[in-house]
Design a protein around this motif. Sequence first.
Motif, PDB file in Angstrom:
ATOM      1  N   SER A   1     -47.795   5.128  15.167  1.00 38.81           N
ATOM      2  CA  SER A   1     -46.867   5.508  14.102  1.00 38.81           C
ATOM      3  C   SER A   1     -45.643   6.179  14.708  1.00 38.81           C
ATOM      4  O   SER A   1     -45.667   6.651  15.845  1.00 38.81           O
ATOM      5  N   ARG A   2     -44.573   6.214  13.921  1.00 36.28           N
ATOM      6  CA  ARG A   2     -43.322   6.794  14.398  1.00 36.28           C
ATOM      7  C   ARG A   2     -42.548   7.361  13.215  1.00 36.28           C
ATOM      8  O   ARG A   2     -42.598   6.795  12.115  1.00 36.28           O
ATOM      9  N   SER A   3     -41.865   8.466  13.430  1.00 33.50           N
ATOM     10  CA  SER A   3     -40.999   9.018  12.395  1.00 33.50           C
ATOM     11  C   SER A   3     -39.684   9.466  13.025  1.00 33.50           C
ATOM     12  O   SER A   3     -39.674  10.013  14.130  1.00 33.50           O
TER      13      SER A   3
ATOM     14  N   ALA B   1     -36.532  11.843  12.032  1.00 31.58           N
ATOM     15  CA  ALA B   1     -36.220  12.860  11.031  1.00 31.58           C
ATOM     16  C   ALA B   1     -34.876  13.528  11.297  1.00 31.58           C
ATOM     17  O   ALA B   1     -34.521  13.817  12.447  1.00 31.58           O
TER      18      ALA B   1
ATOM     19  N   SER C   1     -35.894  11.505   6.288  1.00 39.54           N
ATOM     20  CA  SER C   1     -36.753  11.036   7.372  1.00 39.54           C
ATOM     21  C   SER C   1     -37.192   9.603   7.099  1.00 39.54           C
ATOM     22  O   SER C   1     -37.212   9.147   5.948  1.00 39.54           O
ATOM     23  N   TYR C   2     -37.527   8.900   8.176  1.00 43.92           N
ATOM     24  CA  TYR C   2     -37.962   7.514   8.109  1.00 43.92           C
ATOM     25  C   TYR C   2     -39.315   7.405   8.807  1.00 43.92           C
ATOM     26  O   TYR C   2     -39.495   7.936   9.909  1.00 43.92           O
ATOM     27  N   SER C   3     -40.260   6.725   8.189  1.00 46.95           N
ATOM     28  CA  SER C   3     -41.596   6.602   8.778  1.00 46.95           C
ATOM     29  C   SER C   3     -41.979   5.136   8.938  1.00 46.95           C
ATOM     30  O   SER C   3     -41.631   4.288   8.110  1.00 46.95           O
ATOM     31  N   TRP C   4     -42.707   4.873  10.018  1.00 48.67           N
ATOM     32  CA  TRP C   4     -43.152   3.518  10.356  1.00 48.67           C
ATOM     33  C   TRP C   4     -44.595   3.584  10.837  1.00 48.67           C
ATOM     34  O   TRP C   4     -44.987   4.536  11.520  1.00 48.67           O
ATOM     35  N   GLU C   5     -45.398   2.593  10.465  1.00 53.50           N
ATOM     36  CA  GLU C   5     -46.774   2.495  10.936  1.00 53.50           C
ATOM     37  C   GLU C   5     -47.042   1.095  11.464  1.00 53.50           C
ATOM     38  O   GLU C   5     -46.524   0.114  10.926  1.00 53.50           O
TER      39      GLU C   5
ATOM     40  N   TRP D   1     -39.936   0.235   7.307  1.00 46.19           N
ATOM     41  CA  TRP D   1     -39.749   1.682   7.318  1.00 46.19           C
ATOM     42  C   TRP D   1     -39.670   2.206   5.889  1.00 46.19           C
ATOM     43  O   TRP D   1     -39.182   1.518   4.992  1.00 46.19           O
TER      44      TRP D   1
END
Length: 264
Positions: free
Chosen positions: A86-88, A90, A95-99, A112
């Motif tokens: 996973s990655r974020s 911020a 903030s942007y999150s990715w899995e 995202w």
Amino acid sequence: MALVLAASVPAVVPHAEAAIRPGPITALKQQLNGHGGVRYSSVVRTVWGPKKEHVTSRSRAVHKFGGGKVVATDFSLPKASYSGASRSIAFPDRSYSWEQKPLDRLPAGKSWILDTKKNDLYLWCGKIRLSNPTTLRHVLATTAVKRPAGVYDGTRTTLYEGSTTIGQLYKLDPNLWVGMFEKPTGKYASYRKLPVKWRLWLGSDQLVRRCQTRYDEPDPLGQGDDRSLTIDDARFSGWGDAVDIKPPPAEKVATRDELVSDDD
């Protein structure tokens, strides 16, 4: 006369250099007010229960500085449990999150998720907020051991070691949590008395290159009043390097409102 002056210079210069070398607090403030950043990696081990069950997690990040604070963070977990990596990314206002294994509810072509909320960005090592000069000053004031240590990030370091408490750190950092989402208040007020044992490796430039902390927290499974032991080993490198943290491509980003509902 010339010979006398030449002989006196070597005895003066080292003292002058030592006098102008910044201390850890000044060195940190100079970095936070600069235009660079720092790279971070951490190994966290949590142990709980009579059988000493444990879990180890690894993470890495890049932090960007400006105006006396952390202004952007790119944080990655190379391997999480069910969701894979996973990655974020911020910023203070979003903030942007990715899995690696994305939600089924993401629209086609999107990878995202955008959250528009305020974020508290900082450098951390367990319960210690290393980007808070006041916290760093407090921690170093509790030093019990100081000795030469190894080389990290290309610089020989000095090891500082001591102990503070959850309560003392909470006074300096009202956002401090115990466990995942609790504060050391109410039911968890007793945690204020518990020690946070720490080690800091400072380079010749007085910047932190490595940090270790050990502290107790509520049982991660939430079973009764049992405690778990958490050991965090964080390393910092490339202080002051140019850092450019950008949001992901707009065409890859979905807002929460765009997520596909289960009824669709």
